[in-house]
Design a protein around this motif. Structure first.
Motif, short mmCIF file in Angstrom:
data_model
loop_
_atom_site.label_atom_id
_atom_site.label_comp_id
_atom_site.label_asym_id
_atom_site.label_seq_id
_atom_site.Cartn_x
_atom_site.Cartn_y
_atom_site.Cartn_z
N ASP A 1 -11.80 -14.76 33.59
CA ASP A 1 -11.55 -16.16 33.29
C ASP A 1 -12.90 -16.85 33.06
O ASP A 1 -13.71 -16.95 33.98
N PRO A 2 -13.17 -17.34 31.83
CA PRO A 2 -14.46 -17.98 31.56
C PRO A 2 -14.76 -19.14 32.52
O PRO A 2 -15.90 -19.32 32.93
N ARG B 1 -16.30 -6.28 26.49
CA ARG B 1 -15.59 -7.53 26.26
C ARG B 1 -15.18 -8.16 27.59
O ARG B 1 -14.54 -7.51 28.41
N TYR C 1 -20.31 -12.74 26.06
CA TYR C 1 -21.11 -13.59 26.92
C TYR C 1 -22.59 -13.37 26.61
O TYR C 1 -23.00 -12.28 26.23
N THR D 1 -15.29 -14.21 14.54
CA THR D 1 -16.48 -13.57 15.11
C THR D 1 -17.74 -14.19 14.52
O THR D 1 -18.70 -14.46 15.24
N PHE E 1 -18.26 -17.14 25.93
CA PHE E 1 -17.38 -17.08 24.77
C PHE E 1 -16.44 -15.89 24.91
O PHE E 1 -16.86 -14.82 25.36
N PRO E 2 -15.19 -16.01 24.50
CA PRO E 2 -14.21 -14.93 24.66
C PRO E 2 -14.64 -13.61 24.01
O PRO E 2 -14.35 -12.55 24.54
N LYS E 3 -15.34 -13.66 22.90
CA LYS E 3 -15.75 -12.43 22.21
C LYS E 3 -17.10 -11.92 22.69
O LYS E 3 -17.57 -10.89 22.22
N LEU F 1 -15.35 -23.39 22.91
CA LEU F 1 -16.20 -22.38 23.53
C LEU F 1 -16.94 -23.04 24.67
O LEU F 1 -17.43 -24.16 24.54
N ASP G 1 -9.71 -24.81 20.47
CA ASP G 1 -10.00 -23.71 21.40
C ASP G 1 -11.51 -23.71 21.67
O ASP G 1 -12.24 -22.89 21.14
#
Length: 162
Positions: free
Chosen positions: A90-91, A86, A142, A3, A138-140, A120, A118
């Motif tokens: 799909d980014p 969260r 936007y 994070t 970003f997965p954690k 970003l 992985d």
């Protein structure tokens, strides 16, 4: 730990976006009104968040700043929104959605990808109603950061009305 890394990368990307937008500033005499450029960047960022769905909150702005070094008679607005739920999608698809929206708004853009196993993902753009705009997928979390075009106006006086 991840994070913190994501936050550091997102902060770095936002700072880079703001710094690089300084070099492409108009220096006064734009003929644009501050209220017009402020509305245009807020509308663009909010249309972008709406296209992606989810719950978004204003992180900063719209805040006025000088449009270039020492340009007290020329102003622009910075507006940043973060997604607070969260992202579950799909980014890559979300990036495609943003690109289609921005293309329709006359914004030229390029993809951004951090290094590592992985990476970003994000996209940066300029043109249309903006000096610069960026979307971090970003997965954690936007984030969308928009910087308006320059407008005529005294930055000190405009800040008083914020």
């Amino acid at each position: 730990m991840r994070t913190r890394v994501i936050c550091a990368v997102a902060t770095g990307a936002a700072v880079t976006l703001l710094l690089t937008s300084c070099g492409s500033s108009d220096s006064g005499g734009t003929g644009r009104q501050p209220s017009t450029v402020e509305k245009s960047i807020v509308d663009l960022v909010e249309r972008s968040t709406a296209a992606l769905g989810g719950k978004w909150e204003v992180y900063s702005g719209p805040s006025v700043e000088a449009c270039g070094d020492g340009a007290s008679d020329s102003a622009r607005y910075v507006y940043i929104m973060d997604r607070v739920d969260r992202p579950g999608g799909d980014p890559t698809a979300d990036l495609d959605e943003i690109k289609a929206l921005w293309k329709g708004a006359g914004i030229e853009f390029s993809d951004y990808e951090s290094g590592g196993a992985d990476p970003l993902l994000g996209v940066r753009g300029s043109g249309g109603p903006t000096t610069s705009i960026g979307f971090d997928a970003f997965p954690k979390g936007y984030s969308i950061t928009g910087v308006s075009q320059c407008a005529d106006g005294n930055v000190s006086e405009l800040r008083k009305s914020e």
